[in-house]
Design an enzyme around this catalytic site. Structure first.
Site, PDB file in Angstrom:
ATOM      1  N   THR A 122       5.252   8.245  13.586  1.00  0.00           N
ATOM      2  CA  THR A 122       5.176   7.537  14.866  1.00  0.00           C
ATOM      3  C   THR A 122       3.725   7.377  15.337  1.00  0.00           C
ATOM      4  O   THR A 122       3.357   6.333  15.882  1.00  0.00           O
ATOM      5  CB  THR A 122       6.044   8.270  15.902  1.00  0.00           C
ATOM      6  N   LYS A 144       0.856  -1.193   0.000  1.00  0.00           N
ATOM      7  CA  LYS A 144       0.000   0.000   0.000  1.00  0.00           C
ATOM      8  C   LYS A 144       0.890   1.240   0.000  1.00  0.00           C
ATOM      9  O   LYS A 144       1.435   1.639   1.025  1.00  0.00           O
ATOM     10  CB  LYS A 144      -0.928   0.032   1.215  1.00  0.00           C
ATOM     11  N   GLY A 185       6.508   4.985   8.306  1.00  0.00           N
ATOM     12  CA  GLY A 185       5.653   6.168   8.331  1.00  0.00           C
ATOM     13  C   GLY A 185       5.844   6.904   9.638  1.00  0.00           C
ATOM     14  O   GLY A 185       6.859   6.727  10.323  1.00  0.00           O
ATOM     15  N   GLU A 228       9.114  16.202  15.489  1.00  0.00           N
ATOM     16  CA  GLU A 228       9.533  16.076  14.094  1.00  0.00           C
ATOM     17  C   GLU A 228       8.794  17.089  13.220  1.00  0.00           C
ATOM     18  O   GLU A 228       7.568  17.162  13.251  1.00  0.00           O
ATOM     19  CB  GLU A 228       9.233  14.652  13.594  1.00  0.00           C
ATOM     20  N   GLU A 271       9.231   1.307  11.086  1.00  0.00           N
ATOM     21  CA  GLU A 271      10.267   2.319  10.807  1.00  0.00           C
ATOM     22  C   GLU A 271       9.576   3.667  10.880  1.00  0.00           C
ATOM     23  O   GLU A 271       8.790   4.009  10.000  1.00  0.00           O
ATOM     24  CB  GLU A 271      10.860   2.094   9.407  1.00  0.00           C
ATOM     25  N   THR A 330       1.020   7.071  13.487  1.00  0.00           N
ATOM     26  CA  THR A 330       0.414   5.975  12.715  1.00  0.00           C
ATOM     27  C   THR A 330       1.027   4.642  13.137  1.00  0.00           C
ATOM     28  O   THR A 330       0.326   3.629  13.240  1.00  0.00           O
ATOM     29  CB  THR A 330       0.642   6.176  11.197  1.00  0.00           C
ATOM     30  N   CYS A 349      13.537  10.889   6.582  1.00  0.00           N
ATOM     31  CA  CYS A 349      13.463  10.577   8.012  1.00  0.00           C
ATOM     32  C   CYS A 349      14.834  10.704   8.678  1.00  0.00           C
ATOM     33  O   CYS A 349      14.925  10.886   9.884  1.00  0.00           O
ATOM     34  CB  CYS A 349      12.908   9.177   8.200  1.00  0.00           C
TER      35      CYS A 349
HETATM   36  P1  NAD Z   1       1.977   8.383   7.735  1.00  0.00           P
HETATM   37  O1  NAD Z   1       2.207   7.637   8.985  1.00  0.00           O
HETATM   38  O2  NAD Z   1       0.949   9.443   7.706  1.00  0.00           O
HETATM   39  O3  NAD Z   1       1.601   7.380   6.543  1.00  0.00           O
HETATM   40  C1  NAD Z   1       2.416   6.282   6.189  1.00  0.00           C
HETATM   41  C2  NAD Z   1       1.551   5.244   5.501  1.00  0.00           C
HETATM   42  O4  NAD Z   1       0.635   4.712   6.443  1.00  0.00           O
HETATM   43  C3  NAD Z   1       0.713   5.783   4.362  1.00  0.00           C
HETATM   44  O5  NAD Z   1       0.686   4.840   3.310  1.00  0.00           O
HETATM   45  C4  NAD Z   1      -0.663   5.925   5.002  1.00  0.00           C
HETATM   46  O6  NAD Z   1      -1.726   5.874   4.090  1.00  0.00           O
HETATM   47  C5  NAD Z   1      -0.676   4.729   5.924  1.00  0.00           C
HETATM   48  N1  NAD Z   1      -1.618   4.804   7.042  1.00  0.00           N
HETATM   49  C6  NAD Z   1      -2.222   5.896   7.580  1.00  0.00           C
HETATM   50  N2  NAD Z   1      -3.025   5.544   8.606  1.00  0.00           N
HETATM   51  C7  NAD Z   1      -2.911   4.194   8.740  1.00  0.00           C
HETATM   52  C8  NAD Z   1      -3.470   3.250   9.631  1.00  0.00           C
HETATM   53  N3  NAD Z   1      -4.323   3.599  10.603  1.00  0.00           N
HETATM   54  N4  NAD Z   1      -3.117   1.953   9.498  1.00  0.00           N
HETATM   55  C9  NAD Z   1      -2.245   1.572   8.549  1.00  0.00           C
HETATM   56  N5  NAD Z   1      -1.694   2.423   7.658  1.00  0.00           N
HETATM   57  C10 NAD Z   1      -2.021   3.727   7.756  1.00  0.00           C
HETATM   58  O7  NAD Z   1       3.407   8.944   7.321  1.00  0.00           O
HETATM   59  P2  NAD Z   1       3.741   9.922   6.126  1.00  0.00           P
HETATM   60  O8  NAD Z   1       3.266  11.293   6.486  1.00  0.00           O
HETATM   61  O9  NAD Z   1       3.317   9.306   4.853  1.00  0.00           O
HETATM   62  O10 NAD Z   1       5.348   9.887   6.155  1.00  0.00           O
HETATM   63  C11 NAD Z   1       6.140  10.721   6.922  1.00  0.00           C
HETATM   64  C12 NAD Z   1       6.635  10.003   8.156  1.00  0.00           C
HETATM   65  O11 NAD Z   1       7.330   8.819   7.791  1.00  0.00           O
HETATM   66  C13 NAD Z   1       7.637  10.826   8.951  1.00  0.00           C
HETATM   67  O12 NAD Z   1       7.332  10.713  10.318  1.00  0.00           O
HETATM   68  C14 NAD Z   1       8.975  10.155   8.652  1.00  0.00           C
HETATM   69  O13 NAD Z   1       9.945  10.335   9.642  1.00  0.00           O
HETATM   70  C15 NAD Z   1       8.555   8.745   8.527  1.00  0.00           C
HETATM   71  N6  NAD Z   1       9.543   7.984   7.776  1.00  0.00           N
HETATM   72  C16 NAD Z   1      10.306   7.077   8.462  1.00  0.00           C
HETATM   73  C17 NAD Z   1      11.280   6.355   7.788  1.00  0.00           C
HETATM   74  C18 NAD Z   1      12.131   5.338   8.493  1.00  0.00           C
HETATM   75  O14 NAD Z   1      12.789   4.551   7.816  1.00  0.00           O
HETATM   76  N7  NAD Z   1      12.173   5.318   9.816  1.00  0.00           N
HETATM   77  C19 NAD Z   1      11.466   6.560   6.414  1.00  0.00           C
HETATM   78  C20 NAD Z   1      10.673   7.497   5.761  1.00  0.00           C
HETATM   79  C21 NAD Z   1       9.706   8.199   6.452  1.00  0.00           C
END
Ligand code: NAD
Length: 485
Positions: free
Chosen positions: A232, A177, A230, A389, A252, A234, A286
């Site tokens: 923290t 997804k 994604g 963040e 992650e 979520t 990230c």
């Molecule tokens: P997000 O958590 O909003 O979304 C990530 C994914 O989760 C999306 O595909 C979203 O549709 C999905 N999602 C949303 N709600 C969900 C739920 N209830 N259950 C399951 N899936 C759900 O994150 P974002 O805004 O897309 O990305 C930015 C974040 O990602 C930042 O916090 C960044 O630090 C983090 N990030 C971490 C890494 C790492 O390797 N640690 C890498 C890249 C980004």
């Protein structure tokens, strides 16, 4: 290959399919603020269909010899490279990142992910344990079944392929997804895997929102392995959904990474490295070092030169070859960045550079989501701006007086993803690296990523590790076979 499509469909059982509910979401180009395509607004029925396809495909795929799986994944890597330019352009349009970055980082890395895991599975070893004169043990590592792979918008194909490649390489089938904000290159990847001859149902992609698709994947009874990247907040919801079902989960999550510059560092290298770690991909990686700590005796010099270099970064249309700084990925993200720059000032910080949207970039980008590289000084270490963040082109710079003090500063944070240390004193480098609580510590570099190393975060930056052997282990189930002597 379609590079621009009015409708991004799901990919289930080897076929592009309409979402069952027939609904689509707008897909917005961040550089223009306008919709340029639509993506399937899927729901539980589409996830069910993908799970049925993945379950069926698992029967043969999990038994296929590793060398055959490897050949197919290598073909995918070759095709990504063949289509590099189209994919890079699509990634740039979808995310707002400079085309040059997508061409040199995102897409080559997606090809490397497939190539790396395609060859890794040819060189695995199994442990054996001899129990005195009683028994002989060996460990089987078998595919687990269906993996649910959920990824964010900042490095769309880079991160999704980092999950898909190991998951299917070891014999699982997958339901991916992508972020609803950046679905395009995942869609294009489906055409590639079809052309490569990957059997139907091995990779399924279901597009849509987090609540309608992501949450359904995490709660689905047939999907027993979840790899999530994604935010923290979520990540916590994902953990809560998976815990009662005893799913294997890798998380992650976010970061607030310290970037520590000692006075004995090569300052030119530290400034160049800090520029990248602060502003690459508009600070939306990230691993970006958003908290810069500089030893007091070098502070003034560092800040002056850092600001001078940051002010020379060329903001522009992401598709312009000369652009260093493209658009922020979404309007929501842009608003979040503005909120934190306001907050930083309320908390007593000084905006030493940037702090607002730039002048008009060009007519095409009139309504795009742009924000200047921003440097904030004069903030206390423990304020919200320094703890939460932001995920944008915003860094704080803070002086420190001693090694002990800066280690405390670095660790005074709920996150623990990555850090950088700049020093020419090797003994100090080892000593500091040992004491910083982050999953990665870079010394005199940033974002050097060897695919074999364990990758992940401590504290609220996540649970588990991806990369190399860690990923192969995560996506397999170890089984002890004990044979009496
Ligand atoms: P997000 O958590 O909003 O979304 C990530 C994914 O989760 C999306 O595909 C979203 O549709 C999905 N999602 C949303 N709600 C969900 C739920 N209830 N259950 C399951 N899936 C759900 O994150 P974002 O805004 O897309 O990305 C930015 C974040 O990602 C930042 O916090 C960044 O630090 C983090 N990030 C971490 C890494 C790492 O390797 N640690 C890498 C890249 C980004």
């Amino acid at each position: 290959m379609r590079t621009e499509s009015p409708q991004i469909q799901n990919f289930i059982d080897g076929q592009f399919t309409e979402p069952t509910g027939g609904k689509y979401l707008d897909n917005i180009e961040p550089a223009t603020g306008k919709p340029y395509s639509h993506l399937a607004d899927s729901d539980a029925r589409d996830v069910d269909a993908a799970a049925a396809a993945a379950e069926k495909a698992f029967v043969d795929w999990s038994k296929k010899p590793a060398v055959e799986r490897s050949k197919l994944l290598l073909r995918v890597a070759d095709l990504i490279e063949r289509d590099l330019e189209k994919l890079a352009r699509a990634e740039s349009v979808d995310t707002g990142k400079p085309l040059s970055l997508a061409r040199t980082l995102d897409i080559p890395r997606a090809a490397s992910n497939f190539r790396f895991f395609a060859t890794a599975i040819l060189h695995t070893e199994s442990e054996a344990h001899i129990t005195d004169n009683v028994a002989f043990n060996y460990t089987l590592r078998q595919p687990r079944g269906i993996a649910g792979l959920i990824s964010p918008w900042n490095l769309p194909l880079y991160l999704l392929s980092w999950k898909i490649a190991p998951a299917i390489a070891v014999g699982n089938t997958a339901i991916a997804k992508p972020s609803e904000l950046t679905p395009m290159t995942a869609y294009m990847l489906c055409e590639i895997v079809r052309e490569a001859g990957l059997p139907s149902g091995v990779l399924n992609v279901v597009h849509g929102t987090g609540p309608n698709v992501g949450a359904v994947i995490t709660a689905h009874s047939k999907i027993n392995t979840i790899s999530f990247t994604g935010g923290t907040v979520t990540g916590r919801k994902v953990a809560e959904a998976c815990a009662p079902l005893f799913k294997k989960v890798s998380l992650e999550l976010g970061g607030k990474n310290p970037n520590i510059v000692f006075a004995d560092a090569n300052l030119d290298a530290a400034i160049a490295g800090s520029l990248r770690s602060s502003f690459a991909n508009q600070g939306q990686i990230c691993l970006c070092g958003s908290r810069v700590f500089v030893e007091r005796s070098a502070y003034k010099d560092f800040v002056a030169h850092f600001i001078e270099k940051a002010s020379q970064l060329k903001m522009g249309d992401p598709l312009d070859e000369k652009t260093d700084q493209g658009a922020i990925a979404s309007k929501t993200q842009l608003e979040k960045i503005k909120f934190y720059v306001d907050l930083a000032q309320k908390e007593g910080g000084t905006v030493a550079l940037g702090g607002k949207a730039p002048e008009l970039i060009n007519e095409r980008c009139h309504d795009g989501y742009f924000f200047q590289p921003t440097v904030i000084t004069g903030l206390p270490v423990s304020c919200r701006t320094n703890r939460e963040e932001i995920f944008g082109p915003v860094v704080t710079v803070t002086p420190f007086d001693s090694e002990e003090e800066v280690i405390k500063y670095a660790n005074d944070c709920d996150y623990g993803l990555a850090s950088s240390v700049w020093t020419q004193n090797l003994t100090r480098a080892h000593r500091v690296a040992e004491q910083i609580n982050t999953g990665t510590v870079w010394v005199n570099c940033w974002l050097v990523r060897d695919l074999r190393v364990p990758f992940g975060g401590m504290k609220q930056s996540g649970v588990g590790r991806e990369g190399g052997e860690e990923a192969l282990r995560f996506f397999t189930e170890p089984k002890n076979v004990c044979i009496a002597k």
